[in-house]
Design a protein around this motif. Structure first.
Motif, PDB file in Angstrom:
ATOM      1  N   ASN B 166       0.850  -1.183   0.000  1.00 33.28           N
ATOM      2  CA  ASN B 166       0.000   0.000   0.000  1.00 33.28           C
ATOM      3  C   ASN B 166       0.889   1.237   0.000  1.00 33.28           C
ATOM      4  OD1 ASN B 166      -1.764   2.192   1.191  1.00 33.28           O
ATOM      5  ND2 ASN B 166      -3.254   0.509   1.079  1.00 33.28           N
ATOM      6  N   VAL B 249      -4.646  -2.998   3.818  1.00 36.68           N
ATOM      7  CA  VAL B 249      -4.064  -4.297   3.459  1.00 36.68           C
ATOM      8  C   VAL B 249      -4.681  -5.390   4.323  1.00 36.68           C
ATOM      9  CG1 VAL B 249      -1.940  -5.672   3.583  1.00 36.68           C
ATOM     10  CG2 VAL B 249      -1.900  -3.404   2.530  1.00 36.68           C
ATOM     11  N   ASN B 278      -3.694   0.613  -2.036  1.00 35.64           N
ATOM     12  CA  ASN B 278      -3.168  -0.718  -2.321  1.00 35.64           C
ATOM     13  C   ASN B 278      -2.497  -0.774  -3.688  1.00 35.64           C
ATOM     14  OD1 ASN B 278      -3.950  -2.019   0.052  1.00 35.64           O
ATOM     15  ND2 ASN B 278      -5.923  -2.697  -0.765  1.00 35.64           N
TER      16      ASN B 278
END
Lengths: 444, 444
Positions: B166, B249, B278
């Motif tokens: 991310n 995440v 992400n």
């Protein structure tokens, strides 16, 4: 900034889901028919060398072909073009791939490009779908292309007329009328406009080109003869005598099973200089709304041999379908309902805690080839139903507290508004009964 | 002349039947999986305005993106490019089409272009297949993309590893290490090369960029932590504290059913500046032969809003499949036999007089969706069988005097060489039993 950036290039289109789904259906039908007749797919690149196209279309030629070709360079300063059609790249492909046994039958579908004026239905990038055969000089194969074409339009649901003529007939007519060999190509380019400008228009353009009045009147009277296919062939034999092209047209028509839909038209020219024998053009029977040809082609017996110069002959014939025109015609004539989405089912978890269990159901449904979308936002039911409706999704499943307690799902028919509380197996059975479900095991 | 003309442009490919059939199968599998997850097809043009791409990729930026973009002009002297990817055109499309209710889920497959150096598996035109969603900021939808990706590769038959990181985690790591905000982008571009150049390479490039040794060592120690997904998240929470990216995440991994195949990798960067959350990269599990990512993507929450500037937010996330790399991987790893032709049956009239009756049989066979080719040359049987063999056609039917007298056909299995004299109905029954026949009624 906004208005500056949010624009397409001039003369190109976007296709949203509704249009793309309809276009994909046409492409799929063509693919099926092409393959059913024994044609294999190939793919050549969009970028070709400038020299390749220039070798066929010349520069500053009477045809607009090279002027309307997008030109570009790579970082190595090489001259490139975006392909304007598939026949030249196909000939290059055949020339570079002698390993394929003849006859080599292939189809290719994809974008081609023209940097020309924009008209309704005429864009700067457009899809073309071509079938070609190399290695057969006999007109029987031309008859196969007629049948394949008729099959495509029958499946698509458009009534068409298949027009055929032959370059050798045109040359015979011009010779008979007294046009010098060196003037034949330019006269053919003018005759090609008959459909657009009429006999008068052709007459005056030929006058401008310096053709003598007596010659013009002989040309015009010959290309205006009337009658059915047999009668036209008989009359032309009388006028121009023994002619290879007449035999080829006769044989082609003879080999089309049931002689369906083929019309011999001695005035049909097709502008491109590379045609050597039969030429084809396909029109809608009802031309009140779509007046341009939706499909065209012909024989190009000298192109591949011209590239290769190995003394062998590479007779070739092909036909090209224009997706845009077919797509426009279908929009005008088809009674089939537009499809705004491919989705079969929209799954609505009625609150956030049901998203995870819903996902498990979705996984199972997808394994059954049911195209399943799911809401992750847990928004109001009304909003979710509006969403499903806006994309024309036919079925909705809901899962909330009530359903979870009973181990069931609510299935809603979005067309009728009916809904029922069912267990998963019954939902699945109902969907399988109602939907046309794709079978993943089938081949392309 | 010959050698001059018969060439492709540099860095582009031709695909003959064998390769095109294999590629079409991959495309079909992707289409089926994308649609099963509720994504609709769209098509945007290949030619876009220069300004559109320049607005996202800049000019003379550290990224090679604009330098490696093919530029061209139309006859009206407008600046154009060939698209290099689908994310920017998709954002333009969404901006120009506010009528589509959100979430708008779409896929697009087609050619994209790069005027860069040629390496094995890296060409100047290549197919990309993208799925994107706009309108959902929640990471649940990111989890959907993970599952969709795993489904694609399961169906294709390749074992892959789905890597996730991310941008906000990377930024958190850099901030924690003391990298100034204005330097973060350039440091990320270097970290992106970790896979290729290793820790040492990253270290020396960061030194060249003038990052202090203490900062570098803190960055490197943080991106090198080890453990399973949970352990990594726990450790990073300790190092960089509360972080939005870590939560995203965590949520993504949590929503992937069975947590299959997702690997959190804090060093994963993805070069493109437009990612906001992400980021994904998919690799083959066995990287001994194909080392580059075969699929990649991420969140680009600010791009569409940046185009529109209407104060609304347009969260978006997507993933892109590279057909060429997948195709190369399949050639290396798949045990499936190559298919040299789509043809099911080659029909051989044993002399010219049987061509017309053969054509009638072909028509019937094609109506049954049996892909049927026919010989028109009445060449020697041996030559015809060699022809069928060279394309790998599995069945041959022969019709000559003997067959005609008995009202039967000879059916030959080209794999076993067995043949039998059968009536048409029995030929048809046998073929239907042995072939996988496409059903034309099914939807795309």
């Amino acid at each position: 900034m906004k208005s500056d950036i949010l624009q397409r290039a001039k003369g190109v289109c976007d296709y949203g889901p509704t249009e793309k789904i309809a276009r994909d259906k046409i492409i799929k039908t063509m693919r099926q028919v092409f393959e059913s007749f024994g044609y294999n797919p190939i793919e050549t690149p969009i970028i070709e060398r400038y020299e390749l196209f220039a070798s066929k279309f010349g520069i500053g030629q009477e045809s607009d072909a090279m002027r309307e070709t997008f030109k570009l360079k790579d970082q190595g300063d090489r001259d490139l073009v975006l392909r304007t059609e598939f026949t030249v790249p196909f000939s290059r492909f055949v020339g570079m791939n002698p390993q394929f046994k003849k006859p080599f039958k292939r189809y290719q579908m994809g974008k081609v490009f023209r940097d020309g004026p924009i008209k309704l239905g005429r864009y700067r990038e457009f899809w073309q779908c071509d079938v070609d055969v190399v290695g057969i000089s006999d007109s029987i194969i031309d008859a196969e292309l007629v049948q394949l074409t008729n099959e495509v339009f029958e499946k698509i649901g458009l009534e068409v007329e298949f027009r055929i003529n032959n370059r050798k007939i045109l040359n015979g007519i011009l010779q008979n009328a007294g046009v010098a060999d060196k003037n034949q190509e330019t006269v053919i380019i003018t005759i090609d406009k008959l459909d657009k400008v009429g006999l008068k228009g052709v007459k005056s353009e030929l006058q401008e080109k310096g053709i003598k009045p007596a010659v013009i009147s002989k040309i015009l009277s010959t290309i205006s003869i009337e009658g059915d296919n047999k009668e036209l062939i008989r009359q032309l034999k009388n006028i121009i005598g023994d002619n290879e092209g007449l035999k080829e047209v006769e044989q082609t028509i003879d080999y089309v099973i049931d002689n369906q839909n083929v019309i011999f038209m001695p005035s049909l020219a097709r502008g491109l200089a590379y045609y050597t024998g039969n030429v084809f053009e396909v029109y809608l029977k009802d031309r009140s709304k779509v007046n341009s040809s939706i499909c065209a082609g012909g024989r190009f017996d000298s192109m591949i041999g011209g590239f290769l110069q190995n003394g062998e002959s590479y007779p070739a014939v092909g036909i090209s379908f224009g997706l845009e025109t077919i797509f426009d015609a279908i929009k005008l004539y088809s009674k089939e309902k537009e499809q705004n989405s491919v989705i079969d089912l929209y799954f609505i978890p009625l609150s956030e805690e049901y998203i995870k269990p819903a996902l498990k159901y979705c996984k199972k449904l997808r394994k059954e080839n049911i195209k399943t979308d799911i809401d992750y936002t847990a928004r109001k039911l009304k909003k979710n139903l509006e969403y499903a409706n806006s994309y024309g999704v036919p079925w909705v499943v809901m899962l909330g507290e009530d359903e979870a307690n009973k181990g069931k799902l609510t299935l809603r028919n979005m067309n009728s508004g009916e809904q029922a509380l069912l267990d998963y197996e019954s939902v699945l059975a109902k969907l399988k009964e109602e939907l046309v479900i794709e079978d993943n095991k089938k081949e392309i």
